[in-house]
Scaffold this active site. Sequence first.
Site, PDB file in Angstrom:
ATOM      1  N   HIS A  52      44.700  34.370  29.454  1.00 39.34           N
ATOM      2  CA  HIS A  52      43.887  35.573  29.307  1.00 39.34           C
ATOM      3  C   HIS A  52      44.374  36.685  30.242  1.00 39.34           C
ATOM      4  O   HIS A  52      44.432  37.855  29.845  1.00 39.34           O
ATOM      5  CB  HIS A  52      42.417  35.263  29.605  1.00 39.34           C
ATOM      6  CG  HIS A  52      41.693  34.608  28.471  1.00 39.34           C
ATOM      7  ND1 HIS A  52      42.000  33.343  28.032  1.00 39.34           N
ATOM      8  CD2 HIS A  52      40.665  35.048  27.682  1.00 39.34           C
ATOM      9  CE1 HIS A  52      41.199  33.020  27.031  1.00 39.34           C
ATOM     10  NE2 HIS A  52      40.386  34.036  26.792  1.00 39.34           N
ATOM     11  N   HIS A  54      40.007  28.609  35.591  1.00 42.01           N
ATOM     12  CA  HIS A  54      41.314  28.882  36.194  1.00 42.01           C
ATOM     13  C   HIS A  54      41.197  28.963  37.711  1.00 42.01           C
ATOM     14  O   HIS A  54      40.136  29.298  38.258  1.00 42.01           O
ATOM     15  CB  HIS A  54      41.904  30.199  35.680  1.00 42.01           C
ATOM     16  CG  HIS A  54      42.573  30.085  34.354  1.00 42.01           C
ATOM     17  ND1 HIS A  54      43.707  29.338  34.147  1.00 42.01           N
ATOM     18  CD2 HIS A  54      42.260  30.632  33.142  1.00 42.01           C
ATOM     19  CE1 HIS A  54      44.071  29.427  32.877  1.00 42.01           C
ATOM     20  NE2 HIS A  54      43.204  30.199  32.247  1.00 42.01           N
TER      21      HIS A  54
END
Length: 496
Positions: A159, A207
Site C-alpha cells: 500500500h 505492517h
Amino acid sequence: MTRDVDVSTPRGDAPHQDTTGLRRFGLRALLGWAALLVGAVPFLLLWLLVQSSWPPLASLDGEVAAELNQQVSGSPLLVTVLRWVTDLGGTAFAVLVMVLATVFLLIRRQRRLAAFVAVTGIGLAILGPVAKAVVDRARPVVQSPVVETPSNASFPSGHSMTAMVVYGALLLVALPSVRRRARPWLVAATAVVVVAVGFTRLALGVHFVSDVLAGWALGAGWLAVTAAAFRGWQHSRGREPDVPLDPLDVPPGGEAHLAPSSDPALPGGRRTVLRLLAAAAGVFAVLTLLGLLVTAVLTDTWLGRFDRSVVQWIVEQRSPGLTTFMETLSVLSDTRVVIAVGLALAVLGLAVAASWRPAVFVVVTIVGEVLLYFASSRVVDRLRPEVADLVGGLPSGASWPSGHVAAAVAVYGALAALVIVYGRGRWRWWVLAVPAVLAPAIGISRIYVAAHYPTDVLAGLLLGAVWVWACARYLLPPPGRGVRAGTAAAAARGRM
C-alpha cells in the site's frame, strides 16, 4: 554587386552547442541516477537490516506495532476511518486511478504522458509482488487484531509503495499545468496522502515501520526510473522543456490541462446554487412528509399490509442461487462501487468535454443524494422489515428511503445524463435504459435481503430521479449543446 551573406551558424559555435547539449544530458542523467539511489539505497539498507534482524530496528518495529494496536483496537470508528484511508493505496483503487489517468491523457491526445502513466503502473504491479516474494517477511502479530491479516508477505508495504508511485506519477503529470504558486500546495497534498496511507498500515497492525519505509523507498526509486526514462524519450525528439523545474520535461503546449475550455464550472453562479438548494429542500420535504405518512398513518391500512406481504412473499422465494444473484446485484450500488463509478464519470466527462461542468455535475449529484438520504432517513426513522435479513450491521431505523436505490438512480442516471448531453446520434437516448433497469432491479434485491419495504424502494426511486433531473437541469447544457462544446474543445486541443 550584392554579396551573399552567410547567415548560417558559424562552425566555431558547433562544438559549443555540442558541449552544452552533452552537459545538459549528463546533468539530467546524473539527476536521474541520484533520484534512483535516493530510493534504492534506503530500500536495500532496510532489506539488509531486516534480514539480519538488527536489534534497534526490530525493537522499533515491535514497539510501534504494539502501541498503535493498543490505541486503535478500542475505537471501532477509528478503525473504520483507517480502513477507508488505507483503501487509497489498495490495488483496486490504484488500478482504477491509473486506468482513468491513462484514458484521460489518451482522450486529450497526450500519448507520451499516457505511456508514462501506463508503464509506471504496470511496473508497480510487477515490482511489488516480486519484492515481497524475495524477502518473504512475516506479518506483525498484535494482541488485538482489528482487520484480517493479509496472506502475502509483509516487506515491503504494498500500500505504501502503491501510494508513492500512483500519486507521485499523477503529481508529475499535473505539475506542468499548475500555476507556480499552487505547486507547493499540490506537492504537500500528495505527501499528506502518501504518509497517511503508510500510517494506516501501521495503525491497522498489518505492517512494521520498516515495511512502510521500504515501500516508500522502493516506490520512489521506481518512479525515478520511469521519470528519467520519460525525460530521455522527450529529448530524443529534440524537445526542450519550457519550465526548467518540470520533472518530466514536458514541452510547451504538451501539458495535460484539466479544463482548457472557457465553459464555466458552475453556470449561473449564485443563482444556480440557490436553485439547487431549493430543489434539495423540496425533495427533502416531500420525502419526509411521505415517509411520516406511510409510517405513522398508513401502517395499518392496505398499504402497510401490502408492504409486509410483499416482503414475506419474496423472502419465501429464497434459494442459494437466487441469494447469490441478488447479493451481487445489490453490490452495484454499494458505497465503493458508487464512488468508483462516480470518479470514472467525473474524469471521463472532464476529458471529453474539456470542462469542469461534467465533474461538478457528478459530484453534486452523488453528494446531494447522500445528504438527502441521511437527512430524510433520520427524520422518518422507519424500522426495517421484521424478517430474517441477509445483511448484517444495518441500522435498524434507516429503512425509508432505500439508500441503495437512490444511489443507483443517482450514479447511473448521471451516466445517462452525460451521454445524452455530450453524445452524438439518437442512440444515446437508449442509455436511459441503464438506470431504468438497474435501479428497480437493485430495489428488488434490497427487498429480497429484507433490508427494505417496497415503499422504501419507491421513495429511493423518487429521490434519485428528481435529484438527478434537477442537477442535470441546472448544471449541464441542454442536449446537443454539449456536443458542440465538446467539438470546439477538441478543435482547441488540436491547435495546441
